[in-house]
Design a protein around this motif. Structure first.
Motif, PDB file in Angstrom:
ATOM      1  N   PRO A  94      -4.330  -3.635   1.138  1.00 43.72           N
ATOM      2  CA  PRO A  94      -3.376  -2.550   1.404  1.00 43.72           C
ATOM      3  C   PRO A  94      -4.016  -1.182   1.582  1.00 43.72           C
ATOM      4  CG  PRO A  94      -2.574  -3.965  -0.352  1.00 43.72           C
ATOM      5  CD  PRO A  94      -3.972  -4.391  -0.081  1.00 43.72           C
ATOM      6  N   SER A  95      -5.006  -0.858   0.769  1.00 45.35           N
ATOM      7  CA  SER A  95      -5.592   0.478   0.873  1.00 45.35           C
ATOM      8  C   SER A  95      -6.494   0.594   2.106  1.00 45.35           C
ATOM      9  CB  SER A  95      -6.389   0.814  -0.390  1.00 45.35           C
ATOM     10  OG  SER A  95      -7.426  -0.136  -0.586  1.00 45.35           O
ATOM     11  N   PHE A 108       5.927   3.867   6.396  1.00 45.42           N
ATOM     12  CA  PHE A 108       5.001   3.909   7.524  1.00 45.42           C
ATOM     13  C   PHE A 108       5.667   4.215   8.869  1.00 45.42           C
ATOM     14  CE2 PHE A 108       2.806   0.778   4.601  1.00 45.42           C
ATOM     15  CZ  PHE A 108       1.901   1.708   4.117  1.00 45.42           C
ATOM     16  N   LEU A 168      -1.255  -5.760   6.152  1.00 51.56           N
ATOM     17  CA  LEU A 168      -1.585  -4.926   5.002  1.00 51.56           C
ATOM     18  C   LEU A 168      -1.837  -5.719   3.726  1.00 51.56           C
ATOM     19  CD1 LEU A 168       1.016  -2.034   5.485  1.00 51.56           C
ATOM     20  CD2 LEU A 168      -1.436  -1.958   5.925  1.00 51.56           C
ATOM     21  N   THR A 171      -1.780   4.922   7.400  1.00 55.08           N
ATOM     22  CA  THR A 171      -1.910   6.349   7.089  1.00 55.08           C
ATOM     23  C   THR A 171      -3.303   6.687   6.592  1.00 55.08           C
ATOM     24  OG1 THR A 171      -1.050   5.913   4.864  1.00 55.08           O
ATOM     25  CG2 THR A 171       0.528   6.609   6.551  1.00 55.08           C
ATOM     26  N   ALA A 176       8.003  -0.342   2.778  1.00 55.00           N
ATOM     27  CA  ALA A 176       6.889  -0.179   3.718  1.00 55.00           C
ATOM     28  C   ALA A 176       7.384   0.336   5.067  1.00 55.00           C
ATOM     29  CB  ALA A 176       6.157  -1.508   3.899  1.00 55.00           C
ATOM     30  N   SER A 219      -4.196   0.393   5.490  1.00 56.07           N
ATOM     31  CA  SER A 219      -3.039   1.281   5.564  1.00 56.07           C
ATOM     32  C   SER A 219      -3.118   2.145   6.817  1.00 56.07           C
ATOM     33  CB  SER A 219      -2.976   2.190   4.335  1.00 56.07           C
ATOM     34  OG  SER A 219      -1.985   3.173   4.509  1.00 56.07           O
ATOM     35  N   ALA A 277      -5.946  -0.451  10.794  1.00 57.55           N
ATOM     36  CA  ALA A 277      -4.617  -1.057  10.771  1.00 57.55           C
ATOM     37  C   ALA A 277      -4.300  -1.713  12.114  1.00 57.55           C
ATOM     38  CB  ALA A 277      -3.566  -0.007  10.433  1.00 57.55           C
ATOM     39  N   GLY A 296       0.811  -1.218   0.000  1.00 54.35           N
ATOM     40  CA  GLY A 296       0.000   0.000   0.000  1.00 54.35           C
ATOM     41  C   GLY A 296       0.842   1.266   0.000  1.00 54.35           C
ATOM     42  N   GLY A 297       0.183   2.375  -0.329  1.00 55.86           N
ATOM     43  CA  GLY A 297       0.877   3.657  -0.334  1.00 55.86           C
ATOM     44  C   GLY A 297       1.978   3.744  -1.353  1.00 55.86           C
TER      45      GLY A 297
END
Length: 687
Positions: A207-208, A184, A203, A213, A180, A211, A219, A171-172
């Motif tokens: 992942p989205s 993060f 994740l 963030t 990662a 996440s 999470a 993700g991200g």
């Protein structure tokens, strides 16, 4: 089933097994080596540079350092195996027990539209990540299974897990545990704690969604599940799982998203039509000037009224976008009001009215009459609600007189004005009802700025662009070329228009936009002060400013000659500071209404506004925006008449054209008017 049926089934099973063996071993023979798989890309990375080479933003996948199996923290390996593939050490690439469980779950949930879940092993996920797409169908699942079986025959479990942890998407934009960890938590993967490893392992499923963030609570919840599974599978004790709190993990701060992203969001989608390269990492070199961008950002934030948004676009003489601000705060709103929003331009649209009139034979010093006029049942009014009689075309433009614009539109044709707007790059629909001369058709700021830039370039079409060149693996695969062959109007028409635009800034509604060197520009204000515009140019730079609310509600005190003109001034003073002062071909000629400096209150008055509804019909007098405005902000018509020597005109009709002017400040064309360049450039709109 009879004897022969059993024999037939056994034979089919044997044939299928032989076919599978052939497929697996032939696939194994064609697999790349482990070192080749380590270097294979997961996606296209794009780095975007400013004009000076500074990296503005990196788009696409982000890769950290490759972490070898021995350097990967044990808690990270244990967490990913526990939650993603608890029988990883024992299966041959495909987990038959897991597949059977997934099939049973799928049968129980048939008709729900849900996919088969839990059937892919870590090896299958590596196969899918490296060799296949995410398209979900039976054929892909079969290929994925064959690849997984082949990989298990060629690579060790350690190598497969190493590939997985360095290539899976977390993700991200982060691929692999090192990317990662840096994204993060702000550190490399070899320093991951148990709680951090649990968050990263969680994740992979979504992942989205998980996440930290994007949704820290989700999470943390998912990480707690990972810790429980690790305890259940014996990777850690239940006591350790209970003592580990993912909520204590400190996340790395997200990088600030500033107004540069408005520009990159506009420029990067153009790559799809500029280049064909979709795999190699790209270096994209752009036109953005970081100093000008900072100045633009400051100007919009400092001058936009509290409840309003603001946008700014600045084009160099060849169309290069040097600054672009699409709003006061990119983090709060990624909506780009400079390129996406369509709003009424008010009197800024008179650029096209006067261009059409000049091309039809008018001159800046032609005398016209400000008087009541009705066209197809529409009666435009000036800001004051009064008329001031005879004046020059220059004065009418400088003080943005509505009645004169309406009479010019009637004379040259409203369709002609619409064609002029399209010729100069207006891409939105343009109405042809009479009120269109006051800017009732929605336009984009970047299109209006482009139109003014084309006037500044002496009538040659300017096309905004943001990408200068693109390189892939060090080779240039695209380079922008500026086209200066498209002439929109004759040079003398552009010069006359510049004359009018200069006057508007020097003595008219755009006085607040003065920057201590020659400037030409025009204000625009729409009904009830919903939109304020200023677009102008100086020293080879053309800048457009818009302000207003996204919901198109009234913004008290907003006129084109106030906040937008001040933002233009704030920006341009810094933007042109290192550029040489450039004089226009035409000298500033003050209109006959010029008065003593101490009596210049009229010039600080707002633009005329747009006193029509959405259908172009006149608003009732009590709905006009100057009702309720503080007295000091309203035009004193009696004072104006005294200072100009004009009495209110008599009701009888008066000619719209006067005898030849007393003084000609623009030289007449050297060739007869009918021989001036036209051709197809005036027959069709410029896109």
């Amino acid at each position: 089933m009879g004897f022969w049926g059993a024999i037939g089934s056994a034979a089919l099973a044997a044939v299928a097994f032989i076919v599978l063996l052939i497929a697996v071993f032939s696939t194994k023979a064609s697999l790349p080596s482990f070192d080749e798989l380590k270097s294979s890309p997961n996606g296209q990375m794009i780095r975007v540079h400013a004009a000076d080479g500074t990296v503005l933003v990196s788009m696409g996948p982000s890769y950290g350092e490759w972490v070898s199996y021995d350097a990967i923290p044990k808690v990270m390996k244990d967490a990913i195996v526990a939650v993603e593939d608890r029988r990883f050490e024992s299966h041959w690439g495909v987990d038959l027990w897991g597949l059977a469980r997934a099939v049973r779950t799928g049968i129980a949930n048939r008709g729900s539209g849900r996919r088969l879940q839990g059937a892919s092993t870590i090896t299958q996920q590596v196969a899918r990540t490296i060799f296949l797409s995410n398209k979900y169908d039976l054929g892909r699942k079969l290929r994925e299974g064959v690849l997984a079986l082949a990989m298990e025959r060629k690579f060790s479990k350690e190598q497969i897990l190493e590939l997985y942890l360095n290539k899976v998407y977390f993700g991200g934009g982060a691929y692999g545990i090192d990317a990662a960890g840096r994204k993060f938590f702000g550190h490399a993967a070899d320093k991951l704690s148990l709680a951090e490893a649990a968050i990263i392992a969680g994740l992979v499923k979504a992942p989205s969604h998980y996440s930290p963030t994007a949704d820290a609570e989700a999470a943390v919840g998912r990480a707690s599940v990972v810790l429980d599974v690790m305890a259940e599978t014996g990777k850690i004790s239940h006591a350790t799982a209970g003592a580990t709190d993912p909520r204590t993990v400190k996340l790395a701060p997200e990088p600030k998203q500033n107004s540069v992203r408005y520009f990159t969001d506009w420029a990067l989608p153009q790559l799809e039509v500029l280049i064909d390269e979709t795999d190699a990492p790209l270096e994209v070199w752009t036109t953005l000037d970081l100093g000008m961008q900072r100045a633009a950002d400051d100007a919009i934030r400092a001058n936009s009224p509290g409840s309003a948004q603001g946008a700014l676009v600045s084009l160099d003489r060849d169309g290069a976008v040097r600054a672009m601000v699409g709003g006061k705060d990119y983090v709060a709103s990624i909506y780009n009001r400079a390129t996406q929003a369509t709003r009424q331009p008010g009197s800024a649209f008179k650029l096209f009215v006067y261009l059409a009139a000049l091309e039809a034979g008018h001159r800046p010093d032609d005398m016209v009459v400000d008087e009541p006029v009705t066209i197809r049942g529409w009666t435009p009014r000036n800001n004051s609600g009064r008329n001031s009689g005879e004046m020059s075309l220059r004065s009418a433009f400088a003080y943005s007189i509505n009645t004169i614009a309406a009479k010019l539109g009637q004379e040259v044709g409203f369709g002609t004005i619409a064609d002029m707007a399209r010729r100069f790059g207006i891409t939105t629909p343009v109405d042809t009802h009479p009120a269109m001369v006051l800017g009732t058709s929605d336009v984009r700021l970047i299109d209006m700025t482009r139109a003014f830039a084309s006037v500044a370039s002496k009538g040659v079409a300017i096309a905004p662009y943001g990408i200068t060149r693109v390189t892939a693996n060090g080779a240039v695969i695209y380079s922008h070329e500026v086209d200066t062959s498209h002439v929109l109007v004759a040079p003398y028409v552009a010069a006359q228009m510049t004359d009018l635009l200069q006057t508007a800034v020097n003595t008219g509604t755009g006085k607040a936009a003065q920057i201590g060197r020659p400037v030409a520009g025009k204000t625009g204000t729409t009904t009830s002060n919903k939109d304020g515009w200023f677009v102008g140019f100086s020293s080879g730079l053309t800048t457009g400013v818009w302000m207003g609310r996204d919901d198109a509600r009234v913004v008290p005190g907003l006129q084109g000659g106030t906040a937008p003109a001040r933002a233009f001034q704030n920006f341009m003073v810094k933007a042109v500071a290192r550029r040489p002062v450039e004089q226009f071909e035409t000298k500033v000629t003050l209109p006959e209404w010029q008065i003593e400096p101490e009596d210049n209150a009229y010039y600080e008055a707002p633009d005329n506004g747009l006193f029509v509804d959405e259908d172009g019909n006149p608003l009732p007098r009590e709905q006009e925006p100057d009702k309720g405005r503080p007295p000091e902000d309203r035009i004193d018509q009696d004072w104006l008449d005294r200072m100009t020597g004009n009495e209110p005109p008599a009701p009888q009709p008066a000619p719209t054209r006067a005898p030849p002017p007393r003084q000609q400040t623009i030289p007449a064309p050297s060739q007869p008017r009918e021989e001036s360049p036209r051709g197809e450039d005036q027959e069709r709109p410029t896109q």
